[in-house]
Design an enzyme around this catalytic site. Structure first.
Site, short mmCIF file in Angstrom:
data_model
loop_
_atom_site.label_atom_id
_atom_site.label_comp_id
_atom_site.label_asym_id
_atom_site.label_seq_id
_atom_site.Cartn_x
_atom_site.Cartn_y
_atom_site.Cartn_z
N HIS A 198 45.74 31.28 42.58
CA HIS A 198 46.76 31.27 43.63
C HIS A 198 48.16 31.52 43.18
CE1 HIS A 198 43.92 28.34 45.89
NE2 HIS A 198 43.33 29.45 45.17
N ASP A 219 38.24 36.44 50.00
CA ASP A 219 39.75 36.52 50.25
C ASP A 219 40.51 36.00 49.36
OD1 ASP A 219 38.30 33.92 50.79
OD2 ASP A 219 39.95 33.22 51.78
N ASP A 279 32.60 30.77 41.29
CA ASP A 279 34.06 30.78 41.67
C ASP A 279 34.71 29.56 40.99
OD1 ASP A 279 36.21 30.92 43.40
OD2 ASP A 279 35.27 29.64 44.98
N GLU A 304 37.57 31.57 52.42
CA GLU A 304 37.50 30.30 51.48
C GLU A 304 38.93 29.59 51.38
OE1 GLU A 304 36.86 27.92 47.79
OE2 GLU A 304 38.33 29.50 48.38
N GLU A 305 39.76 30.46 51.20
CA GLU A 305 40.86 29.67 50.63
C GLU A 305 41.68 29.19 52.16
OE1 GLU A 305 41.70 29.74 47.85
OE2 GLU A 305 40.82 31.15 46.82
N ASP A 324 40.39 35.02 41.65
CA ASP A 324 39.77 34.01 42.50
C ASP A 324 39.61 34.54 43.80
OD1 ASP A 324 39.05 31.79 44.22
OD2 ASP A 324 41.01 30.69 43.88
N HIS A 335 33.59 34.51 47.27
CA HIS A 335 34.31 34.80 48.59
C HIS A 335 35.22 35.89 48.19
CE1 HIS A 335 38.24 32.83 46.99
NE2 HIS A 335 37.44 32.00 46.60
ZN LIG Z 1 37.98 30.62 44.76
#
Ligand SMILES: [Zn+2]
Length: 419
Positions: free
Chosen positions: A388, A89, A206, A183-184, A149, A87
């Site tokens: 994150h 994003d 991921d 995805e997030e 990520d 992903h």
């Molecule tokens: Zn991820």
């Protein structure tokens, strides 16, 4: 773009593009800026010579690297199409704008980030740092997340594909590439066209720690408790006001503290209140229910029902509602129906020189939903850590090991299809 781009070149190029997704948005993808990277990737795939490169109306990038197993080879015509998914994003929980990656030759010790010295990557919280002494790692500068990520996953897939194109001796079946938005914010597969994608097995790239593979995710529901009270001016409220905030408060204090994310690990389930909104008239509490056993979710729901029954007599005039919404299911069962996808991944990780290990994900992945929909999709490590947040970092050795794993993986699929 140069054809000899390394995984690090690519990673640094991709993290410079802000692709933060948004919970509040009602459009898809949730933010326009994700298309900046998705467009770039489509362009790079075209220039690398892949077939059927497309970017659809939702932002999904798909492409095919056609198989190269020659006629007469025992696996000719028999290798399933294998998908590789990442992903683009980054999480809404920290800024992903103006990321200033720091490429560090790590010599041990804590890492103080230059843009904000209060942000420190500590040895104590990051045991994986030890494996990286004398190696290259990449951090952000302490003011943003890094975006490993999942731009590490994107860079790993692109680099592996480039290596396969450059060396035709590496035999593989059709490889389907998929880069996804959002995805997030839990919508990575919302409009993913599985038929167009055309893979029979897939892998998300991921994960995190090198060697760690994932075939299990939580089974997940969310619960919403709504309390309806009655509001009136506080000056004349005696005997009339029913303050829903007090009812919600009594519910919250009864949520088990030993079944919480902050007190559990491994395969342990949890009940996690994560959002609260309240006024006298109406209060709402949002709760995540998580268990690796789908049946366990019913027990968690029972606990909430018991708590509500206990609180009702304390607030007889309040009206309490409980709503349960299904989120996603553990992908283990779906993956084990045809274990070839797991066996090939295990062997590939070993051939990349790592000790493979199945680790349960205390969360969901795009793979959980794809597996549920019929495309078995376990998850591969990337070498990243502390997702994150501002202490996010990635190991170059980890990314390179993941590239190697992917290259072995597609070849092992050919071997397995020759049997
Ligand atoms: Zn991820």
């Amino acid at each position: 773009m140069m054809m000899n781009d390394t995984v690090l070149d690519r990673f640094l190029r991709y993290v410079a593009i802000d692709t933060q997704s948004s919970e509040e948005s009602t459009s898809y993808p949730s933010t326009e800026k994700q298309l900046d990277l998705l467009n770039l990737l489509a362009e790079e795939l075209r220039r690398m010579g892949l077939s059927n490169v497309s970017l659809d109306q939702w932002g999904y990038v798909m492409a095919t690297l056609p198989g190269n197993v020659p006629e007469g080879h025992p696996a000719f015509g028999k290798v399933p199409a294998v998908g590789l998914i990442a992903h683009v994003d980054t999480s809404p929980s920290a800024s992903g704008a103006n990321v200033k990656p720091q490429v560090i030759e790590y010599k041990g010790g804590n890492i103080v980030l230059p843009g904000d010295p209060s942000v420190v990557i500590t040895e104590a919280e990051n045991p994986e740092l030890k494996q990286n002494i004398g190696k290259t790692i990449v951090t952000a500068d302490g003011t943003t997340l890094l975006g490993a990520d999942d731009k590490a996953g994107v860079a790993i897939i692109m680099t592996a594909v480039q290596s396969l194109i450059e060396d035709p001796k590496l035999l593989h079946g059709d490889i389907k590439i998929g880069f996804t938005p959002d995805e997030e914010v839990g919508a990575g597969t919302k409009y993913f066209d599985m038929r167009k994608f055309g893979a029979q097995f897939a892998y998300t790239v991921d994960g995190d720690t090198p060697g760690e593979l994932n075939k299990e995710t939580f089974s997940a529901d969310s619960a919403i408790i709504t309390v309806h009270g009655r509001n009136i001016h506080p000056g004349s409220a005696k005997g009339i006001m029913v303050n829903s905030i007090r009812t919600i408060g009594d519910i919250i204090v009864r949520l088990p503290k030993d079944i919480a994310p902050e007190s559990t690990e491994g395969y342990e389930p949890y009940i996690h209140p994560h959002n609260i909104q309240g006024e006298e008239e109406k209060s709402t509490l949002k709760i995540l229910l998580r268990d690796f056993e789908t049946a366990g979710l019913a027990e968690l729901k029972n606990k909430l029902e018991q708590i509500i029954e206990e609180v009702k007599p304390l607030h007889p005039k309040a009206h309490i509602e409980l709503q349960i919404i299904e989120s996603y299911r553990n992908m283990r069962e779906g993956l084990e129906k045809d274990p070839r996808g797991l066996e090939c991944l295990w062997e590939a990780t070993k051939r990349a020189g790592l000790e493979p290990k199945w680790v349960p994900i205390r969360g969901g992945t795009d793979g959980s939903r794809l597996t549920e929909a019929g495309l078995p999709t376990p998850n591969i490590f990337t070498g990243g850590k502390n997702y994150h947040g501002k202490t996010e970092w990635v190991s170059l050795w980890g990314m390179e090991s993941s590239v190697e794993t992917v290259i072995h993986l597609v070849q092992i699929w050919v071997e397995k299809s020759s049997e």
